[in-house]
Design a protein around this motif. Sequence first.
Motif, PDB file in Angstrom:
ATOM      1  N   CYS A  66       0.865  -1.173   0.000  1.00  0.00           N
ATOM      2  CA  CYS A  66       0.000   0.000   0.000  1.00  0.00           C
ATOM      3  C   CYS A  66       0.902   1.224   0.000  1.00  0.00           C
ATOM      4  N   ALA A  67       0.526   2.247  -0.729  1.00  0.00           N
ATOM      5  CA  ALA A  67       1.359   3.442  -0.842  1.00  0.00           C
ATOM      6  C   ALA A  67       1.558   4.141   0.498  1.00  0.00           C
ATOM      7  N   PHE A  68       0.707   3.840   1.478  1.00  0.00           N
ATOM      8  CA  PHE A  68       0.775   4.541   2.756  1.00  0.00           C
ATOM      9  C   PHE A  68       1.461   3.731   3.853  1.00  0.00           C
ATOM     10  N   THR A  69       2.255   2.737   3.443  1.00  0.00           N
ATOM     11  CA  THR A  69       3.024   1.977   4.412  1.00  0.00           C
ATOM     12  C   THR A  69       4.400   2.606   4.616  1.00  0.00           C
ATOM     13  N   TYR A  70       4.970   2.316   5.772  1.00  0.00           N
ATOM     14  CA  TYR A  70       6.368   2.654   6.042  1.00  0.00           C
ATOM     15  C   TYR A  70       6.904   1.590   6.984  1.00  0.00           C
ATOM     16  N   TYR A  71       8.210   1.498   7.121  1.00  0.00           N
ATOM     17  CA  TYR A  71       8.814   0.449   7.940  1.00  0.00           C
ATOM     18  C   TYR A  71       9.546   1.049   9.133  1.00  0.00           C
ATOM     19  N   ASP A  72       9.373   0.383  10.278  1.00  0.00           N
ATOM     20  CA  ASP A  72      10.025   0.863  11.494  1.00  0.00           C
ATOM     21  C   ASP A  72      10.075  -0.281  12.506  1.00  0.00           C
ATOM     22  N   ASP A  73      10.871  -0.092  13.551  1.00  0.00           N
ATOM     23  CA  ASP A  73      10.928  -1.066  14.638  1.00  0.00           C
ATOM     24  C   ASP A  73       9.926  -0.666  15.711  1.00  0.00           C
ATOM     25  N   LEU A  74       9.318  -1.664  16.346  1.00  0.00           N
ATOM     26  CA  LEU A  74       8.367  -1.430  17.432  1.00  0.00           C
ATOM     27  C   LEU A  74       8.798  -2.197  18.668  1.00  0.00           C
ATOM     28  N   THR A  75       8.409  -1.681  19.826  1.00  0.00           N
ATOM     29  CA  THR A  75       8.654  -2.383  21.083  1.00  0.00           C
ATOM     30  C   THR A  75       7.351  -3.002  21.559  1.00  0.00           C
TER      31      THR A  75
ATOM     32  N   CYS B 118       8.862  -3.716  10.988  1.00  0.00           N
ATOM     33  CA  CYS B 118       7.418  -3.853  10.862  1.00  0.00           C
ATOM     34  C   CYS B 118       6.873  -2.939   9.769  1.00  0.00           C
ATOM     35  N   CYS B 119       5.908  -3.432   9.026  1.00  0.00           N
ATOM     36  CA  CYS B 119       5.221  -2.622   8.026  1.00  0.00           C
ATOM     37  C   CYS B 119       4.047  -1.941   8.727  1.00  0.00           C
ATOM     38  N   LEU B 120       4.068  -0.612   8.756  1.00  0.00           N
ATOM     39  CA  LEU B 120       3.090   0.161   9.515  1.00  0.00           C
ATOM     40  C   LEU B 120       2.363   1.147   8.617  1.00  0.00           C
ATOM     41  N   CYS B 121       1.325   1.789   9.159  1.00  0.00           N
ATOM     42  CA  CYS B 121       0.489   2.707   8.382  1.00  0.00           C
ATOM     43  C   CYS B 121       0.844   4.156   8.706  1.00  0.00           C
ATOM     44  N   ALA B 122       1.272   4.896   7.704  1.00  0.00           N
ATOM     45  CA  ALA B 122       1.635   6.302   7.899  1.00  0.00           C
ATOM     46  C   ALA B 122       0.414   7.143   8.257  1.00  0.00           C
ATOM     47  N   LEU B 123      -0.752   6.774   7.739  1.00  0.00           N
ATOM     48  CA  LEU B 123      -1.974   7.509   8.056  1.00  0.00           C
ATOM     49  C   LEU B 123      -2.304   7.374   9.544  1.00  0.00           C
ATOM     50  N   GLU B 124      -2.192   6.172  10.063  1.00  0.00           N
ATOM     51  CA  GLU B 124      -2.468   5.939  11.477  1.00  0.00           C
ATOM     52  C   GLU B 124      -1.445   6.656  12.355  1.00  0.00           C
ATOM     53  N   LYS B 125      -0.185   6.615  11.954  1.00  0.00           N
ATOM     54  CA  LYS B 125       0.871   7.284  12.711  1.00  0.00           C
ATOM     55  C   LYS B 125       0.593   8.775  12.839  1.00  0.00           C
TER      56      LYS B 125
ATOM     57  N   CYS C  36      -2.278  10.356  12.531  1.00  0.00           N
ATOM     58  CA  CYS C  36      -3.482  10.603  13.323  1.00  0.00           C
ATOM     59  C   CYS C  36      -3.190  10.469  14.808  1.00  0.00           C
ATOM     60  N   ARG C  37      -2.457   9.435  15.195  1.00  0.00           N
ATOM     61  CA  ARG C  37      -2.141   9.229  16.602  1.00  0.00           C
ATOM     62  C   ARG C  37      -1.235  10.336  17.142  1.00  0.00           C
ATOM     63  N   ALA C  38      -0.461  10.942  16.258  1.00  0.00           N
ATOM     64  CA  ALA C  38       0.424  12.036  16.669  1.00  0.00           C
ATOM     65  C   ALA C  38      -0.297  13.379  16.674  1.00  0.00           C
ATOM     66  N   GLY C  39      -1.576  13.383  16.304  1.00  0.00           N
ATOM     67  CA  GLY C  39      -2.354  14.608  16.286  1.00  0.00           C
ATOM     68  C   GLY C  39      -2.092  15.488  15.080  1.00  0.00           C
ATOM     69  N   LYS C  40      -1.488  14.916  14.029  1.00  0.00           N
ATOM     70  CA  LYS C  40      -1.163  15.693  12.838  1.00  0.00           C
ATOM     71  C   LYS C  40      -2.274  15.666  11.795  1.00  0.00           C
ATOM     72  N   SER C  41      -3.218  14.754  11.956  1.00  0.00           N
ATOM     73  CA  SER C  41      -4.352  14.670  11.036  1.00  0.00           C
ATOM     74  C   SER C  41      -5.545  14.100  11.783  1.00  0.00           C
ATOM     75  N   GLN C  42      -6.719  14.129  11.143  1.00  0.00           N
ATOM     76  CA  GLN C  42      -7.942  13.644  11.767  1.00  0.00           C
ATOM     77  C   GLN C  42      -8.350  12.259  11.270  1.00  0.00           C
ATOM     78  N   PHE C  43      -7.673  11.765  10.228  1.00  0.00           N
ATOM     79  CA  PHE C  43      -8.082  10.507   9.600  1.00  0.00           C
ATOM     80  C   PHE C  43      -7.163   9.369  10.035  1.00  0.00           C
ATOM     81  N   MET C  44      -7.743   8.327  10.656  1.00  0.00           N
ATOM     82  CA  MET C  44      -6.939   7.221  11.160  1.00  0.00           C
ATOM     83  C   MET C  44      -6.468   6.292  10.037  1.00  0.00           C
ATOM     84  N   LYS C  45      -7.409   5.686   9.331  1.00  0.00           N
ATOM     85  CA  LYS C  45      -7.109   4.775   8.221  1.00  0.00           C
ATOM     86  C   LYS C  45      -8.441   4.363   7.602  1.00  0.00           C
TER      87      LYS C  45
END
Length: 210
Positions: free
Chosen positions: A99-108, A119-126, A128-137
Amino acid sequence: MVKPELIPPIMLLGDVLVSSDILTERFCCDLAACKGECCVEGDEGAPVTMEEISQIEDSLDAVWDDLSASAQSVIERQGVAYTDREGELVTSIVNGKNCAFTYYDDLTDRQTGKVIEGCCLCALEKACRAGKSQFMKPISCALYPIREKRFANGLVGVNYDRWKVCKDAVRKGIELDIPLYRFLEGPLRRRFGDEWYEELCQLANQLLGD
């Protein structure tokens, strides 16, 4: 409690046709095992609505720096979504996979404290959780492995989509005894509302004693 073999395969709850698998099957995502493979494997992007496309477009500035150069190129060329072979709107993908909105990072892992690498993660969710946007996924992502199908008569069907990449989630769900509808409580409430979800829980209790 109804005997499992007597539970109807499809039940109508409001205007939603519910597959009995959603009540009976166990499931719990195991990111440490799969590392987000569901965002990578597959031939098409995640199903989206026109409203979600607009929300994703509004979130682009917040996620842009987390996207790969290839993903940025795809989005610049064709937008955040496209129409797949079945005529459905889906998120844009990169090289026929991610998906174009994936990114890779390490998680604990919060439970074990172990670092889960790559881990393959969602940039949209990231964002939103950081308060930078209103749309989760997209709701289709949040609901997975439940898939939604719309019918011409206004009814909606929800089914359990079995996929080999989720075998670890099935194993973990059985170990922890977590029904699929309980694991996806948040997304189901988001999609169908609190009242509908409470009715779903009542149905599960009547049929299964959950």
